[in-house]
Every structure is written in C-alpha cells, then in structure tokens.
Scaffold this motif. Structure first.
Motif, PDB file in Angstrom:
ATOM      1  N   CYS A 195     113.498  31.368  27.399  1.00  0.00           N
ATOM      2  CA  CYS A 195     112.250  30.630  27.127  1.00  0.00           C
ATOM      3  C   CYS A 195     111.063  31.653  26.901  1.00  0.00           C
ATOM      4  CB  CYS A 195     112.102  29.733  28.520  1.00  0.00           C
ATOM      5  SG  CYS A 195     113.358  29.069  29.201  1.00  0.00           S
ATOM      6  N   THR A 196     111.143  32.869  27.769  1.00  0.00           N
ATOM      7  CA  THR A 196     110.361  33.578  27.037  1.00  0.00           C
ATOM      8  C   THR A 196     109.937  34.002  25.955  1.00  0.00           C
ATOM      9  OG1 THR A 196     110.523  34.774  29.289  1.00  0.00           O
ATOM     10  CG2 THR A 196     109.501  36.025  27.056  1.00  0.00           C
ATOM     11  N   PHE A 197     111.210  34.179  25.335  1.00  0.00           N
ATOM     12  CA  PHE A 197     110.745  34.109  23.653  1.00  0.00           C
ATOM     13  C   PHE A 197     110.832  33.736  23.118  1.00  0.00           C
ATOM     14  CE2 PHE A 197     113.305  38.593  24.884  1.00  0.00           C
ATOM     15  CZ  PHE A 197     112.651  39.328  23.607  1.00  0.00           C
ATOM     16  N   ARG A 198     111.251  31.859  22.981  1.00  0.00           N
ATOM     17  CA  ARG A 198     110.519  30.733  22.673  1.00  0.00           C
ATOM     18  C   ARG A 198     109.082  30.896  22.785  1.00  0.00           C
ATOM     19  NH1 ARG A 198     112.197  30.295  18.703  1.00  0.00           N
ATOM     20  NH2 ARG A 198     114.062  28.556  19.378  1.00  0.00           N
ATOM     21  N   LEU A 199     108.405  30.592  24.037  1.00  0.00           N
ATOM     22  CA  LEU A 199     107.424  30.502  23.896  1.00  0.00           C
ATOM     23  C   LEU A 199     106.455  32.018  23.491  1.00  0.00           C
ATOM     24  CD1 LEU A 199     106.802  29.755  27.800  1.00  0.00           C
ATOM     25  CD2 LEU A 199     106.611  28.656  25.920  1.00  0.00           C
ATOM     26  N   PHE A 200     106.837  33.135  23.667  1.00  0.00           N
ATOM     27  CA  PHE A 200     106.612  33.963  22.364  1.00  0.00           C
ATOM     28  C   PHE A 200     106.073  34.116  21.061  1.00  0.00           C
ATOM     29  CE2 PHE A 200     107.647  38.524  20.312  1.00  0.00           C
ATOM     30  CZ  PHE A 200     106.040  38.809  20.855  1.00  0.00           C
ATOM     31  N   ASN A 201     107.844  33.399  20.235  1.00  0.00           N
ATOM     32  CA  ASN A 201     107.474  33.023  18.892  1.00  0.00           C
ATOM     33  C   ASN A 201     108.154  32.441  18.772  1.00  0.00           C
ATOM     34  OD1 ASN A 201     108.680  33.364  16.527  1.00  0.00           O
ATOM     35  ND2 ASN A 201     108.731  35.349  16.119  1.00  0.00           N
TER      36      ASN A 201
END
Length: 375
Positions: free
Chosen positions: A283-289
């Motif tokens: 989820c963190t990487f989707r929100l980041f990119n």
C-alpha cells in the motif's frame, strides 16, 4: 554519475532513527501528500503507520483500479540454468550446494516454450544462475531470438551486464530487466555474498543505470525481505526508484517484494516480515507511485495472494517452476527455492475472476510503440 554516488550521500543511520521515531501526526501528514514524497514514504513505512493500514489499503485499492482497472498481468518464469559462480547463502543455486546442474539446450528450451505457450502466456521472464562463462552473453544472444519469436514481452533476471551488452540484447528483443539488490545494507550484503562477482555491492547497485542507458523499456527493482530490516530496505528501494525516475523518465519501473523462502542450504530470516507488514509495503508503494507495477511472487501462499490482489498488485506469475526444464520434467533437486502457491494456471485465474479481476496474458505489441527519437 550513477545511483552509487547518490547512495553514498544518503545518511542511512539518520533515516533508520527517523523511521522508528515517527508519530501518528507524521503519518497523517504523509497521507495528505504521499505521491513522490520521500518523507511521506518514510512515515508510511514506519511502525507508527500500522494503525492506518486499513485506510492505506482502501486508498491503495482505489488508486490501483483508477490507474490499471481490474487488469492483472500474467507472466511465467523460464529458468535457463541453475549454474552459478556465486556463493549466496539464501539461494538454492549457490555454487557450494550439492545439486544437479543444468543448462537448457535449444531442444529443451523449445520444449519449455511449447508448454508455456500452451498455457496461454505471452509474457516471459528468463531466469538463470549467475555464471557468465557458460551462461553469459554468447548463450543469451543465442537463445533470445528463439524466445522472442514466441513471446510479445521478454524480460530477463540474470547476472548484471555491461551497458553495451544490454544494448545488444535490446536489439534482439529484450524488453525488461529485473535486477534485485537483495539488501541495501552493505555490511549485511557482504555477509550473505561470500564468493563470486555478486560480492561487488556497488556494481550491482549501478546496474539499473546501465540498463536504463541501454534503452531497456522496463526495470524491475526488489529486495529480499528478511535479510535485514525490511522497513529500511524498502525505504532505500524507494530512494533508488525516485532517483531512477528523475534521471530516466522514458523508462518504466516495477518492484517485487519477495520474502525469504526455504531452499537448499538456506538460512532463516534475520527479520520476520508479517503478512500485515507485507500489506503495509504494498500500500505504501502504491500511494508513493501510482504508475508503478507491483509484482506478486509464488513465494506467497494461495490464500494470501488472492487477498493481496486488490491492494495494488498489477503483475503476478501462476503455475511457476523455479528449475531449468521444470515445465517438461519437474525435478525438485533443481529448484532455486520452494514455491508456496503451486496451483495450476486455471486455478489461479478462476480465483482472480471470482474476485472481479481480469487476467491479462498479453498487453504488449511492438507494432503499437512509436519509435524513440534520437537525441
């Protein structure tokens, strides 16, 4: 210049302290503006973000559907060889492990290709141990044209190569390169890589720069979760991704988040990554990119893979073998690591459709691409 120079200036001890000093207020600020913000990436990877994972998951799922729809790209790894000249204590191919070694010849390669094509796949990932004498450029240049004739999209996960070598392989149809740093902690890296060219931390770290300069369409980054602190390794991968996107804007990127799995002569994880922690990373990487491809390995159990699909996954394998010749003649003595999801392709796509997802076997055609202008 390469990411190696940039990496040397990153104060990793300070980032580690910051990771574990984050507060709820830091996480809430990060959620306001997470995209492309390295400070937000840090906060969302921190322990302080754990109470917010449900909110992160809902936002991640919505962003993924907005950008990618309900499509999940399917690919299959084709292992060319398990020969390896490196000593890596987490890998079944490590040179000191007493297992049968094999390099596919052209007839065996054709047999593997025929089976993979019969299952509907049109995207292939060529994988091998790192043995540049017997499985190096001469071998790659011989087999790539044979594979490219059968598949629209061809990726490789082999030993790091020189920029000129990548250019030659692009001319023969190479579309993507997956090169995983394993860990961004140099001392830990040295502990687990004790022999062979893979000992060279900096050379591996600079590989994505060489790949991008050679004109490869997509670059895959990854860390082996469990070798060291997964939060710091994930954050460093985020720094690496951010650097590459700013310097090579014409290249596409993906990440893979494999957890350490049992293998011949293997080790136990130094740091255990829970299922909840894996959800937090996705989820963190989707929100980041929002544009990033996120790949899910067969290392994970079937039920977990099914439940992770909505949260940000865009690429996955199904019905995989981690051994050379494994689709034609399965042999557990040749495996790189143990697979957790051993379902057939049909079983995987059935579950995908039940959850409302569309399995995509082909979304790439060279005729669709406008040639890049010379600069």
């Amino acid at each position: 210049m390469s990411f190696v120079d940039h990496f040397a200036r990153i104060e990793r001890d300070k980032l580690l302290l910051a990771l574990y000093s984050c507060t709820a207020a830091d996480v809430e600020r990060a959620l306001v503006q997470p995209e492309g913000n390295l400070q937000s990436l840090l906060a969302l990877l921190s322990p302080a973000a754990e109470p917010y994972i449900e909110e992160m998951a809902q936002r991640s799922a919505a962003l993924t559907r907005q950008r990618f729809g309900a499509n999940i790209g399917l690919y299959l790894p084709l292992y060319l060889s398990n020969l390896c000249a490196n000593e890596c204590d987490y890998c079944g191919f490590s040179m000191s492990n007493k297992l049968k070694r094999k390099v596919l010849n052209e007839q065996e390669l054709a047999a593997e290709i025929a089976i993979i094509k019969s299952r509907g796949f049109d995207s292939i990932l060529l994988v091998s141990g790192e043995h540049e004498t017997k499985v190096g450029m001469d071998y790659f240049q011989r087999v790539l044209p044979l594979v490219k004739q059968q598949f629209s999209y061809l990726a490789m996960e082999v030993q790091p190569l020189e920029e000129s070598h990548y250019r030659k392989l692009v001319e023969q149809g190479l579309d993507a390169v997956m090169v995983y740093q394993e860990t961004y902690q140099a001392e830990t890296y040295a502990k687990h890589h004790t022999r062979g060219k893979k000992q060279d931390f900096a050379y591996r770290l600079a590989t994505p720069d060489r790949v991008a300069r050679a004109g490869v369409d997509k670059i895959g980054l990854g860390v082996l979760l469990g070798l060291d602190d997964w939060r710091l390794d994930a954050l460093m991968m985020g720094y690496h991704l951010d650097y590459l996107e700013r310097h090579y804007w014409r290249t596409r990127f993906s990440i893979s988040l494999p957890r350490l799995r049992p293998c011949t002569g293997g080790i136990a994880p130094k740091v255990h990554l829970t299922d909840l922690g894996l959800v937090q990373m996705i989820c963190t990487f989707r929100l980041f990119n929002q544009q990033l491809d996120i790949s899910l390995s067969t290392r994970e159990a079937p039920s977990l893979r099914d439940n992770l699909l909505p949260l940000g996954i865009t690429q996955m394998s199904a019905g995989s073998s981690t051994q050379p010749g494994g689709y034609q003649v399965p042999d557990s003595q040749l495996d790189q690591f143990e697979i957790s999801d051993d379902r057939t392709v049909e079983q995987v796509i059935t579950q995908m459709r039940l959850k409302g997802f569309n399995p995509v076997f082909k979304d790439w055609e060279s005729a669709w691409i406008v040639p890049k202008m010379r600069v």
